[in-house]
Design a protein around this motif. Structure first.
Motif, mmCIF file in Angstrom:
data_model
loop_
_atom_site.group_PDB
_atom_site.id
_atom_site.type_symbol
_atom_site.label_atom_id
_atom_site.label_comp_id
_atom_site.label_asym_id
_atom_site.label_seq_id
_atom_site.Cartn_x
_atom_site.Cartn_y
_atom_site.Cartn_z
ATOM 1 N N TYR A 164 0.846 -1.205 0.000
ATOM 2 C CA TYR A 164 0.000 0.000 0.000
ATOM 3 C C TYR A 164 0.872 1.243 0.000
ATOM 4 C CZ TYR A 164 -3.521 3.404 1.452
ATOM 5 O OH TYR A 164 -4.348 4.491 1.523
ATOM 6 N N GLY A 182 -2.140 6.769 -1.786
ATOM 7 C CA GLY A 182 -3.384 6.201 -1.290
ATOM 8 C C GLY A 182 -3.954 5.091 -2.138
ATOM 9 N N ILE A 183 -3.108 4.219 -2.689
ATOM 10 C CA ILE A 183 -3.597 3.119 -3.514
ATOM 11 C C ILE A 183 -2.820 1.850 -3.170
ATOM 12 C CG2 ILE A 183 -4.285 4.581 -5.443
ATOM 13 C CD1 ILE A 183 -1.748 3.754 -6.877
ATOM 14 N N SER A 226 -7.029 0.971 7.620
ATOM 15 C CA SER A 226 -7.705 0.611 6.372
ATOM 16 C C SER A 226 -8.271 -0.799 6.445
ATOM 17 C CB SER A 226 -6.734 0.743 5.198
ATOM 18 O OG SER A 226 -5.730 -0.260 5.242
ATOM 19 N N LYS A 254 -10.880 -2.409 -2.673
ATOM 20 C CA LYS A 254 -9.870 -1.441 -2.248
ATOM 21 C C LYS A 254 -9.900 -0.193 -3.115
ATOM 22 C CE LYS A 254 -6.912 -4.882 -0.140
ATOM 23 N NZ LYS A 254 -5.743 -5.755 -0.274
ATOM 24 N N ASN A 297 -10.392 3.402 -1.490
ATOM 25 C CA ASN A 297 -9.447 4.493 -1.721
ATOM 26 C C ASN A 297 -10.162 5.744 -2.216
ATOM 27 O OD1 ASN A 297 -7.328 2.820 -0.997
ATOM 28 N ND2 ASN A 297 -6.856 2.224 -3.091
#
Length: 464
Positions: free
Chosen positions: A156, A161-162, A335, A364, A368
């Motif tokens: 990650y 942020g991916i 997360s 995901k 995100n």
């Protein structure tokens, strides 16, 4: 709130790029919906909180007319839940992952490979961590065994942020090998990798340095002699070569003080240990003192790390920046909580690896996108941002979900700040309108009953 080409054009460009990059194994003469169309529908459905493909099919049926304005290739028929599940089962998960990570990183966010090493504060931190799918655990005598089931090991990127890459493993102790296999899939140059102590092994550290990356990873008692030598080094007074920093934070009913100290490896490990672990450059100790307000108790904890980053004595903020990297590592655990509690990721009952890989990656992507919206929404008077559940509820309208997607892709929050529906749902509050108008004071008559009425009882007493 009208439909504009600014929203439709980028979505259709994404569809076209999927068709050119991801192989659809289905018989093209028999399909009703192309892969690109189904992929966008699945992501939007996951954003709206759909837990399974049956709910995703209902989401499409309710928003069919709106989706036709944005997505090409949609007919009058609706894809069934079985079709959506089948697509996720037969697609090569590796190709899907490579495409979407490359699209969001290179095309949308515009990352450029640089040859010169950036400053420590500008380097990307990549957390490598596994998350267990509880529903895939096998049962024995009615009890689910925690040592079984599939684990999703992901890389990650905190800067963007991916999820850059992920891999399915069948055992917890296979995470280290999964990390090594995923490293060639990403651009690891100048990135800082972090992970749990269970993955701190010779081969993982070597793989990161060979990929021209660095690491700051945890060390615990499972490392035996290495851990013992590090603990012993910090038991005595720190030498002048040590670099340290301290910070204090409060919240959740406690006050925490974190003191970090960094030592060069020559002052902490023996020559024999340095030969066994040649990639270590520095050793780190983080001493946390935690005061609980409700009970008045004080707790102390020491955690140790090793790193391949040399000490920069010319940088006054070096130790503080190292501590930022260590603290950033725990955001991936947050997360995981959202993925399990809001997106029900740990309830996947199927054991098909490709389905799990594709479904979790679509999840995901949805997470995100909503996280970007949540982090860029204006705060209320209590300093809070909208909850993930409220954003999922707003995404039940496909137009709002697409606005969220475009805000994330373009990194422009105006796409959702201009959405009137968010204000109607009170997810966003309209800003207070300020003006210079001051209401004039009423004119009090000089005498008569009107004067007494305006002055009230005090006026009556004053005039006796």
């Amino acid at each position: 709130m009208g439909i504009t080409d600014d929203l439709a054009k980028p979505i259709r460009q994404m569809q076209r790029s999927i068709e050119l990059s991801v192989v659809d194994p289905r018989n093209q003469a028999l399909i009703s919906y192309p892969l690109s169309t189904l992929s966008v529908i699945i992501v939007l459905a996951r954003m709206s909180g759909c837990e399974n493909m049956t709910a995703a099919a209902h989401f499409y049926a309710e928003n069919k007319e709106k989706l036709k304005k944005y997505i090409y290739g949609l007919g009058d028929e609706s894809p069934t839940a079985q079709t959506l599940r089948r697509v996720q089962s037969i697609l090569d998960g590796k190709h899907v992952l490579e495409y979407f990570s490359e699209y969001f990183v290179n095309c949308c966010i515009g990352i450029k490979t640089v040859d010169t090493e950036p400053e420590l504060k500008d380097r990307d931190v990549i957390s490598c961590d596994g998350q267990n799918i509880r529903a895939t655990r096998s049962t024995s005598r009615g009890d689910k065994r925690k040592s079984t089931g599939y684990d999703i090991v992901q890389m990650y990127s905190h800067k963007y942020g991916i999820t850059l890459s992920q891999k399915i493993t069948d055992k917890k102790n296979h995470e280290a090998q999964a990390i090594i296999e995923m490293l060639p899939m990403i651009n690891a140059v100048h990135c800082i990798f972090t992970w749990d102590a269970i993955n701190t092994q010779h081969k993982t550290l070597k793989a990161v340095t060979e990929a021209r990356g660095d690491f700051i990873v945890c060390v615990k008692s499972n490392q035996g002699t290495l851990y013992e030598e590090i603990v012993t080094a910090f038991e005595y007074e720190l030498p002048d070569e040590a670099v340290s920093a301290a910070r204090t934070s409060s919240g959740h009913g406690r006050i925490e003080q974190k003191d970090i100290a960094v030592l060069p490896v020559e002052l902490t490990l023996t020559k024999e240990m340095r030969r066994k672990w040649p990639d270590i450059a520095t050793v780190i100790c983080v001493n946390t003192t935690r005061y609980i307000k409700s009970s008045g108790k004080e707790q102390t904890e020491k955690r140790y790390f090793i790193s391949s980053i040399e000490i920069d004595y010319d940088d006054e903020d070096y130790a503080s920046q190292i501590q930022d990297v260590i603290l950033l590592r725990w955001q991936v655990e947050v997360s995981h909580w959202y993925l399990d509690m809001c997106f029900m990721q740990d309830r996947l009952p199927l054991r098909n690896r490709d389905y799990i890989n594709n479904h979790t990656y679509f999840t995901k992507m949805a997470f995100n996108i909503l996280s970007y919206v949540k982090n860029h929404c204006p705060e209320d008077r209590q300093g809070r941002t909208p909850s993930m559940a409220s954003l999922q509820y707003a995404c039940r309208d496909a137009e709002t979900a697409i606005r969220f997607c475009m805000a994330y892709v373009t990194q422009d929050k105006r796409y959702f700040l201009e959405d009137e529906r968010l204000y109607l749902l009170k997810i966003l509050k309209s800003p207070a309108i300020k003006d210079d108008y001051v209401e004039p004071k009423p004119k009090i008559p000089e005498n008569g009953m009107a004067r007494l009425a305006m002055l009230g009882r005090k006026g009556i007493k004053a005039h006796g």
